[in-house]
Motif scaffolding. Structure first.
Motif, PDB file in Angstrom:
ATOM      1  N   ASP A  95      -5.792   3.292  -9.139  1.00  0.00           N
ATOM      2  CA  ASP A  95      -6.972   3.564  -8.324  1.00  0.00           C
ATOM      3  C   ASP A  95      -7.085   2.538  -7.202  1.00  0.00           C
ATOM      4  N   PRO A  96      -7.556   2.983  -6.038  1.00  0.00           N
ATOM      5  CA  PRO A  96      -7.799   2.008  -4.971  1.00  0.00           C
ATOM      6  C   PRO A  96      -8.967   1.113  -5.383  1.00  0.00           C
ATOM      7  N   PRO A  97      -9.042  -0.088  -4.831  1.00  0.00           N
ATOM      8  CA  PRO A  97     -10.134  -0.988  -5.203  1.00  0.00           C
ATOM      9  C   PRO A  97     -11.499  -0.396  -4.850  1.00  0.00           C
ATOM     10  N   ASN A 134     -16.010  -0.659  -6.360  1.00  0.00           N
ATOM     11  CA  ASN A 134     -16.984  -1.434  -7.145  1.00  0.00           C
ATOM     12  C   ASN A 134     -16.759  -1.299  -8.638  1.00  0.00           C
ATOM     13  N   THR A 135     -15.999  -0.282  -9.060  1.00  0.00           N
ATOM     14  CA  THR A 135     -15.797  -0.051 -10.493  1.00  0.00           C
ATOM     15  C   THR A 135     -14.344  -0.257 -10.944  1.00  0.00           C
ATOM     16  N   THR A 136     -13.436  -0.548 -10.019  1.00  0.00           N
ATOM     17  CA  THR A 136     -12.033  -0.759 -10.402  1.00  0.00           C
ATOM     18  C   THR A 136     -11.519  -2.077  -9.830  1.00  0.00           C
ATOM     19  N   PHE A 137     -10.545  -2.636 -10.506  1.00  0.00           N
ATOM     20  CA  PHE A 137      -9.886  -3.840 -10.026  1.00  0.00           C
ATOM     21  C   PHE A 137      -8.706  -3.442  -9.151  1.00  0.00           C
ATOM     22  N   PRO A 138      -8.403  -4.224  -8.141  1.00  0.00           N
ATOM     23  CA  PRO A 138      -7.241  -3.904  -7.308  1.00  0.00           C
ATOM     24  C   PRO A 138      -5.942  -4.203  -8.050  1.00  0.00           C
ATOM     25  N   HIS A 139      -4.905  -3.437  -7.732  1.00  0.00           N
ATOM     26  CA  HIS A 139      -3.564  -3.674  -8.243  1.00  0.00           C
ATOM     27  C   HIS A 139      -2.597  -3.605  -7.076  1.00  0.00           C
ATOM     28  N   SER A 140      -1.437  -4.164  -7.266  1.00  0.00           N
ATOM     29  CA  SER A 140      -0.380  -4.145  -6.261  1.00  0.00           C
ATOM     30  C   SER A 140       0.943  -4.156  -7.008  1.00  0.00           C
ATOM     31  N   THR A 153      -4.012  -0.330  -1.938  1.00  0.00           N
ATOM     32  CA  THR A 153      -4.420   1.047  -1.633  1.00  0.00           C
ATOM     33  C   THR A 153      -3.276   2.056  -1.750  1.00  0.00           C
ATOM     34  N   GLN A 154      -2.031   1.604  -1.847  1.00  0.00           N
ATOM     35  CA  GLN A 154      -0.895   2.522  -1.827  1.00  0.00           C
ATOM     36  C   GLN A 154      -0.662   3.282  -3.130  1.00  0.00           C
ATOM     37  N   GLY A 155      -1.322   2.910  -4.205  1.00  0.00           N
ATOM     38  CA  GLY A 155      -1.103   3.598  -5.479  1.00  0.00           C
ATOM     39  C   GLY A 155      -2.012   4.786  -5.708  1.00  0.00           C
ATOM     40  N   SER A 156      -2.941   5.033  -4.791  1.00  0.00           N
ATOM     41  CA  SER A 156      -3.871   6.156  -4.982  1.00  0.00           C
ATOM     42  C   SER A 156      -3.194   7.478  -4.645  1.00  0.00           C
ATOM     43  N   GLU A 205      -1.931  -9.243  -8.262  1.00  0.00           N
ATOM     44  CA  GLU A 205      -3.348  -9.503  -7.999  1.00  0.00           C
ATOM     45  C   GLU A 205      -3.870 -10.701  -8.786  1.00  0.00           C
ATOM     46  N   HIS A 206      -4.865 -11.324  -8.207  1.00  0.00           N
ATOM     47  CA  HIS A 206      -5.531 -12.503  -8.773  1.00  0.00           C
ATOM     48  C   HIS A 206      -4.531 -13.614  -9.048  1.00  0.00           C
ATOM     49  N   ASN A 207      -3.631 -13.830  -8.058  1.00  0.00           N
ATOM     50  CA  ASN A 207      -2.655 -14.916  -8.110  1.00  0.00           C
ATOM     51  C   ASN A 207      -1.785 -14.868  -9.377  1.00  0.00           C
ATOM     52  N   GLY A 208      -1.414 -13.670  -9.780  1.00  0.00           N
ATOM     53  CA  GLY A 208      -0.530 -13.503 -10.932  1.00  0.00           C
ATOM     54  C   GLY A 208      -1.231 -13.322 -12.261  1.00  0.00           C
ATOM     55  N   PHE A 209      -2.554 -13.333 -12.277  1.00  0.00           N
ATOM     56  CA  PHE A 209      -3.294 -13.176 -13.541  1.00  0.00           C
ATOM     57  C   PHE A 209      -2.962 -11.844 -14.208  1.00  0.00           C
ATOM     58  N   HIS A 210      -2.881 -10.756 -13.441  1.00  0.00           N
ATOM     59  CA  HIS A 210      -2.568  -9.452 -14.028  1.00  0.00           C
ATOM     60  C   HIS A 210      -1.176  -9.463 -14.644  1.00  0.00           C
ATOM     61  N   CYS A 211      -0.269 -10.184 -14.047  1.00  0.00           N
ATOM     62  CA  CYS A 211       1.083 -10.308 -14.578  1.00  0.00           C
ATOM     63  C   CYS A 211       1.084 -11.157 -15.851  1.00  0.00           C
ATOM     64  N   LYS A 212       0.462 -12.319 -15.786  1.00  0.00           N
ATOM     65  CA  LYS A 212       0.484 -13.264 -16.911  1.00  0.00           C
ATOM     66  C   LYS A 212      -0.328 -12.777 -18.099  1.00  0.00           C
ATOM     67  N   ASP A 213      -1.581 -12.431 -17.866  1.00  0.00           N
ATOM     68  CA  ASP A 213      -2.483 -12.119 -18.969  1.00  0.00           C
ATOM     69  C   ASP A 213      -2.714 -10.628 -19.169  1.00  0.00           C
TER      70      ASP A 213
END
Length: 167
Positions: A86-88, A90-96, A121-124, A144-152
């Motif tokens: 989903d694109p970023p 108010n209810t979704t987190f951004p991803h890349s 925005t390219q994943g929508s 996203e979030h400086n690697g937080f999505h990758c790490k945690d």
């Protein structure tokens, strides 16, 4: 809290072994005749596939994509990986999507030398498509979030795309 040296070594061995296994998964072994291994049947189609990363769960925080890729591989040269998210809002987190340059950056979720291949925005819609063009290791991660999505959030996976066997 991070990986210790022993953990990194174990992960390195597991990733390397899985890459070798995936790259050999569809080879015919002359001495074994035409029997297929029950967990890795021969691919009888030479046509490239379009694979949605994460299946019905798409590309999102909290899904173990390394596990997903091991269960759904192998992925072959000319297959297309589709990253849907989903694109970023108010209810979704951004991803890349980032391509990491090597195993060490993958293990540490180090994005400093990584290349962004899809922005938030390219994943929508129909998703972002990435064609596996070469036989090489590919290291994918959410940046996203400086690697937080990758790490945690476990939003990373590695693959080696072998050639399809021809019968």
């Amino acid at each position: 809290m991070g990986f210790t040296f022993a953990h990194q070594g174990l992960v390195l061995v597991l990733v390397a072994a899985s890459m070798v296994g995936v790259s050999l998964a569809n080879k015919e072994w002359g001495s074994l005749g035409s029997h297929s291994h029950p967990h890795h049947p021969h691919n009888h189609s030479n046509a490239p596939k379009r694979i949605i990363v994460g299946g019905s769960q798409n590309w999102r925080f909290g899904v173990n994509y390394t596990d997903w890729s091991l269960k759904n591989g192998p992925f072959y040269i000319n297959d297309t990986l589709v990253f849907k998210y989903d694109p970023p809002s108010n209810t979704t987190f951004p991803h890349s999507i980032y391509l990491l340059p090597h195993l060490k950056s993958f293990l540490n979720c180090d994005l400093r030398k990584a290349k962004m291949i899809a922005n938030p925005t390219q994943g929508s819609g129909n998703g972002f498509e990435f064609v596996l063009k070469k036989w090489k290791p590919y290291y994918f991660a959410c940046g996203e979030h400086n690697g937080f999505h990758c790490k945690d959030g476990l939003m990373k996976f590695a693959i080696v795309s072998p050639l399809r066997c021809r019968h």
